[in-house]
Design a protein around this motif. Structure first.
Motif, PDB file in Angstrom:
ATOM      1  N   ILE A 175       0.280 -44.713  47.637  1.00 34.08           N
ATOM      2  CA  ILE A 175       1.303 -44.943  48.655  1.00 34.08           C
ATOM      3  C   ILE A 175       2.653 -44.807  47.966  1.00 34.08           C
ATOM      4  CG2 ILE A 175       2.218 -46.564  50.337  1.00 34.08           C
ATOM      5  CD1 ILE A 175      -0.503 -47.771  50.610  1.00 34.08           C
ATOM      6  N   GLY A 176       3.155 -43.588  47.873  1.00 34.77           N
ATOM      7  CA  GLY A 176       4.454 -43.335  47.280  1.00 34.77           C
ATOM      8  C   GLY A 176       4.466 -43.397  45.760  1.00 34.77           C
ATOM      9  N   PHE A 177       5.658 -43.153  45.203  1.00 32.28           N
ATOM     10  CA  PHE A 177       5.879 -43.192  43.763  1.00 32.28           C
ATOM     11  C   PHE A 177       7.111 -44.044  43.466  1.00 32.28           C
ATOM     12  CE2 PHE A 177       3.214 -39.564  44.352  1.00 32.28           C
ATOM     13  CZ  PHE A 177       2.472 -39.448  43.186  1.00 32.28           C
ATOM     14  N   THR A 178       7.212 -44.509  42.231  1.00 35.11           N
ATOM     15  CA  THR A 178       8.320 -45.376  41.873  1.00 35.11           C
ATOM     16  C   THR A 178       8.633 -45.223  40.386  1.00 35.11           C
ATOM     17  OG1 THR A 178       9.119 -47.666  41.931  1.00 35.11           O
ATOM     18  CG2 THR A 178       6.823 -47.343  41.329  1.00 35.11           C
ATOM     19  N   ASN A 179       9.812 -45.676  39.994  1.00 33.92           N
ATOM     20  CA  ASN A 179      10.194 -45.706  38.586  1.00 33.92           C
ATOM     21  C   ASN A 179      10.697 -47.112  38.252  1.00 33.92           C
ATOM     22  OD1 ASN A 179      12.468 -45.214  40.261  1.00 33.92           O
ATOM     23  ND2 ASN A 179      13.676 -44.631  38.480  1.00 33.92           N
ATOM     24  N   PRO A 180      10.837 -47.463  36.964  1.00 41.00           N
ATOM     25  CA  PRO A 180      11.206 -48.837  36.621  1.00 41.00           C
ATOM     26  C   PRO A 180      12.676 -49.139  36.925  1.00 41.00           C
ATOM     27  CG  PRO A 180      11.064 -47.495  34.640  1.00 41.00           C
ATOM     28  CD  PRO A 180      10.567 -46.642  35.771  1.00 41.00           C
ATOM     29  N   ASN A 181      12.938 -50.401  37.116  1.00 38.16           N
ATOM     30  CA  ASN A 181      14.303 -50.883  37.299  1.00 38.16           C
ATOM     31  C   ASN A 181      14.723 -51.529  35.977  1.00 38.16           C
ATOM     32  OD1 ASN A 181      16.715 -51.712  38.316  1.00 38.16           O
ATOM     33  ND2 ASN A 181      15.881 -53.169  39.785  1.00 38.16           N
ATOM     34  N   LEU A 182      15.304 -50.732  35.093  1.00 37.94           N
ATOM     35  CA  LEU A 182      15.629 -51.204  33.743  1.00 37.94           C
ATOM     36  C   LEU A 182      16.768 -52.215  33.776  1.00 37.94           C
ATOM     37  CD1 LEU A 182      15.454 -47.932  31.582  1.00 37.94           C
ATOM     38  CD2 LEU A 182      13.645 -49.585  32.084  1.00 37.94           C
ATOM     39  N   THR A 183      16.708 -53.146  32.844  1.00 40.77           N
ATOM     40  CA  THR A 183      17.787 -54.119  32.689  1.00 40.77           C
ATOM     41  C   THR A 183      18.870 -53.528  31.778  1.00 40.77           C
ATOM     42  OG1 THR A 183      16.796 -55.148  30.738  1.00 40.77           O
ATOM     43  CG2 THR A 183      16.114 -55.981  32.911  1.00 40.77           C
TER      44      THR A 183
ATOM     45  N   CYS B 138      11.942 -37.130  36.982  1.00 42.81           N
ATOM     46  CA  CYS B 138      10.804 -36.373  36.479  1.00 42.81           C
ATOM     47  C   CYS B 138       9.548 -37.185  36.770  1.00 42.81           C
ATOM     48  CB  CYS B 138      10.940 -36.066  34.988  1.00 42.81           C
ATOM     49  SG  CYS B 138      11.143 -37.544  33.951  1.00 42.81           S
ATOM     50  N   THR B 139       8.390 -36.692  36.311  1.00 47.52           N
ATOM     51  CA  THR B 139       7.115 -37.334  36.600  1.00 47.52           C
ATOM     52  C   THR B 139       6.370 -37.632  35.311  1.00 47.52           C
ATOM     53  OG1 THR B 139       6.974 -36.111  38.675  1.00 47.52           O
ATOM     54  CG2 THR B 139       4.952 -37.135  37.888  1.00 47.52           C
ATOM     55  N   VAL B 140       5.802 -38.813  35.220  1.00 49.29           N
ATOM     56  CA  VAL B 140       4.992 -39.189  34.071  1.00 49.29           C
ATOM     57  C   VAL B 140       3.688 -38.394  34.096  1.00 49.29           C
ATOM     58  CG1 VAL B 140       3.815 -41.078  32.889  1.00 49.29           C
ATOM     59  CG2 VAL B 140       5.983 -41.512  34.059  1.00 49.29           C
ATOM     60  N   THR B 141       3.322 -37.792  32.970  1.00 53.92           N
ATOM     61  CA  THR B 141       2.074 -37.027  32.907  1.00 53.92           C
ATOM     62  C   THR B 141       1.004 -37.725  32.076  1.00 53.92           C
ATOM     63  OG1 THR B 141       2.937 -35.779  31.007  1.00 53.92           O
ATOM     64  CG2 THR B 141       3.272 -34.830  33.202  1.00 53.92           C
ATOM     65  N   GLY B 142       1.361 -38.752  31.320  1.00 51.16           N
ATOM     66  CA  GLY B 142       0.355 -39.461  30.532  1.00 51.16           C
ATOM     67  C   GLY B 142       0.984 -40.646  29.831  1.00 51.16           C
ATOM     68  N   GLY B 143       0.130 -41.535  29.320  1.00 50.44           N
ATOM     69  CA  GLY B 143       0.626 -42.690  28.593  1.00 50.44           C
ATOM     70  C   GLY B 143      -0.302 -43.883  28.747  1.00 50.44           C
TER      71      GLY B 143
ATOM     72  N   ASN C 233      13.748 -42.797  34.458  1.00 51.12           N
ATOM     73  CA  ASN C 233      13.616 -42.075  35.724  1.00 51.12           C
ATOM     74  C   ASN C 233      12.239 -41.482  35.984  1.00 51.12           C
ATOM     75  OD1 ASN C 233      16.407 -42.531  36.219  1.00 51.12           O
ATOM     76  ND2 ASN C 233      16.924 -40.768  34.936  1.00 51.12           N
ATOM     77  N   GLY C 234      11.300 -41.634  35.053  1.00 48.73           N
ATOM     78  CA  GLY C 234       9.966 -41.075  35.249  1.00 48.73           C
ATOM     79  C   GLY C 234       9.203 -41.794  36.360  1.00 48.73           C
ATOM     80  N   LEU C 235       8.612 -41.003  37.263  1.00 45.70           N
ATOM     81  CA  LEU C 235       7.920 -41.550  38.431  1.00 45.70           C
ATOM     82  C   LEU C 235       6.462 -41.870  38.129  1.00 45.70           C
ATOM     83  CD1 LEU C 235       9.333 -39.231  41.239  1.00 45.70           C
ATOM     84  CD2 LEU C 235       9.894 -41.637  40.855  1.00 45.70           C
ATOM     85  N   LEU C 236       6.004 -43.016  38.653  1.00 45.75           N
ATOM     86  CA  LEU C 236       4.611 -43.457  38.591  1.00 45.75           C
ATOM     87  C   LEU C 236       4.106 -43.714  40.004  1.00 45.75           C
ATOM     88  CD1 LEU C 236       4.809 -46.172  35.778  1.00 45.75           C
ATOM     89  CD2 LEU C 236       3.616 -43.985  35.625  1.00 45.75           C
ATOM     90  N   PRO C 237       2.789 -43.699  40.229  1.00 46.83           N
ATOM     91  CA  PRO C 237       2.267 -44.102  41.540  1.00 46.83           C
ATOM     92  C   PRO C 237       2.631 -45.557  41.844  1.00 46.83           C
ATOM     93  CG  PRO C 237       0.587 -42.979  40.253  1.00 46.83           C
ATOM     94  CD  PRO C 237       1.720 -43.239  39.321  1.00 46.83           C
ATOM     95  N   ARG C 238       3.083 -45.794  43.065  1.00 49.20           N
ATOM     96  CA  ARG C 238       3.371 -47.174  43.468  1.00 49.20           C
ATOM     97  C   ARG C 238       2.085 -47.976  43.592  1.00 49.20           C
ATOM     98  NH1 ARG C 238       4.823 -48.113  48.178  1.00 49.20           N
ATOM     99  NH2 ARG C 238       6.041 -50.019  47.868  1.00 49.20           N
ATOM    100  N   LEU C 239       1.054 -47.316  44.103  1.00 47.85           N
ATOM    101  CA  LEU C 239      -0.237 -47.988  44.272  1.00 47.85           C
ATOM    102  C   LEU C 239      -1.329 -46.925  44.158  1.00 47.85           C
ATOM    103  CD1 LEU C 239      -0.916 -50.974  44.761  1.00 47.85           C
ATOM    104  CD2 LEU C 239      -1.265 -50.442  47.157  1.00 47.85           C
TER     105      LEU C 239
END
Length: 439
Positions: free
Chosen positions: A230-238, A372-377, A294-300
């Motif tokens: 359900i969508g994608f998201t990136n972190p909210n860095l401090t 951009c999009t995360v491809t691994g990690g 800014n790298g995107l991950l799956p939200r869920l």
């Protein structure tokens, strides 16, 4: 090649032939007869005639005989018309109709020229609108489907994209007594059991009066495996996690990286260690802070399976009285019931509102200032939940549609009709969640 001259030759009459013998009217009458076009060519001929005689922009498809549409429901039959796209369930069945790229709620659906509304909901739907659930309606009980892409005075308003009219079978569509029947078996890939599809239609006319009775039944077993998010998201860095450049330049997502390493994060991390920009760059060699930010991950993100069956029963009764070619009285009655039972199972990786820690991540492009999009990690401090949902849906529809079509003369003609429909829908959907503890 050289040009030459062409000469016409007279063909002599056969010996003893006379002018009377060459053209014998009696013999011509014996060989000439009525040519009747049937089968698929007849349906194409009817489709062409309907389009030619139409006032506006319309397309129609006809069954060459009752029960001969090759599709499993009305939506899939309408998909054969240019400019029509259909929505499909996760099982692959057609469900709703869209015209010229507009949403399904911009399409007005009529049943025998009258409005129809069906109470329903999609598989695991987040929301629904006024679209008509066409997979409740069988093709076997219909003879004509028409899509009007431009308005006319005779059409009910409300279809911004267009209007779809579903014309049920009636006795005088084929005045001869007949019985139409069909039975098919179906086996969906991945399903353990066989399904079926069948129909039976009987019709007869008695002078000016006719009656048609029909029924159809379908049962589909399905097993769908897949992956979704359900969508994608990136972190909210401090501020401590990004000290250079523009922090959260693409907006910042809805998960945070913890300020310190939690006690059970594992992966060789020291509990209590501060997670700042230096920590993120050290544990993600080769990655830039733009990519981590800014790298995107799956939200869920979740692999999921849906397993179960859908069965549908339909009935149709149509009565016609045609005292003359200028008057046609009819009453159409239709009933539909569908039962759906299936279970949905999904193992969800929590991205939204989570607190994962990225390690050794890679990305699809080097310049990630605009995203951009995360491809691994590897993601430490991850959280999962197992979702189990049994669904049980019960749905019915019934309606009655009396009317009259009349023609007083060449310039006065019309129709009158009444319509009553009712639809009920009930869903039981308890949800069981087993979730790992945070930290």
């Amino acid at each position: 090649m050289t040009p030459g001259n062409a000469f016409a030759q007279a063909v002599p009459n056969p010996p003893d032939a006379t002018a009377e013998e060459e053209i014998d009217p009696a013999a011509a009458d014996d060989t000439a007869g009525e040519i009747v076009v049937t089968g698929f060519r007849a349906s194409l001929e009817s489709q062409t005639a309907a389009k030619r005689n139409s006032i506006g922009f319309t397309d129609s498809i006809f069954a060459e005989d009752i029960g001969k549409f090759p599709d499993t429901n009305i939506a899939e039959s309408l998909n054969r018309i240019p400019g029509i796209t259909i929505g499909r369930e996760v099982t692959g069945e057609g469900s709703s109709v869209a015209i010229r790229g507009l949403g399904t709620n911009f399409t007005r659906v009529l049943l025998n020229g009258t409005p129809v509304a069906i109470a329903s909901v999609r598989f695991d739907a987040q929301s629904t609108n006024r679209e008509v659930d066409l997979d409740l309606i069988p093709t076997e009980l219909f003879t004509q489907l028409t899509v009007a892409k431009s308005p006319t005075a005779s059409l009910l308003e409300g279809g911004a994209a267009g209007t779809v009219n579903l014309r049920a079978a009636r006795p005088f569509d084929n005045p001869k007594p007949y019985i139409s029947y069909g039975l098919q078996g179906s086996k969906v890939s991945g399903a353990d059991k066989w399904g079926y599809r069948g129909h039976l239609v009987a019709s007869a006319t008695f002078g000016d009066f006719g009656i048609l009775v029909g029924g159809a039944a379908v049962r589909n077993n399905f097993n769908v495996e897949g992956y979704e998010t359900i969508g994608f998201t990136n972190p909210n860095l401090t501020a401590a996690q990004r000290t250079t450049g523009t922090r959260n330049a693409t907006g910042g997502g809805n998960f945070t990286i913890p300020a310190t390493v939690p006690s059970r994060a594992g992966n060789g991390l020291t509990p209590g260690a501060v997670i700042d920009e230096a920590f993120l760059l050290r544990n993600n060699p080769g990655a830039t802070i733009d990519q981590i930010d800014n790298g995107l991950l799956p939200r869920l993100g979740r692999p999921r399976s849906e397993n179960g069956f859908r069965q549908r029963y339909n009935g149709l009764v149509s009565i016609e009285w045609r005292p003359s070619d200028n008057f046609n009285f009819y009453v159409d009655g239709m009933y539909a019931q569908r039962d759906t039972e299936f279970t949905r199972t999904a193992m969800n990786w929590v991205g939204r509102n989570g607190a994962v820690i990225p390690i050794n991540t890679t990305y699809d492009k080097a310049d990630c200032a605009a995203g951009c999009t995360v491809t691994g990690g590897t993601y430490a401090n991850a959280q999962f939940f197992l979702e189990y949902r049994p669904y049980k849906d019960t749905q019915d529809y019934y309606g009655i549609n009396p009317g009259i079509e009349f023609k007083l003369n060449d310039w006065i003609k019309g129709d009158l009709q009444a319509n009553y429909t009712k639809s009920n829908f009930r869903r039981e959907s308890p949800t069981f969640l087993v979730i790992t503890p945070p930290n």
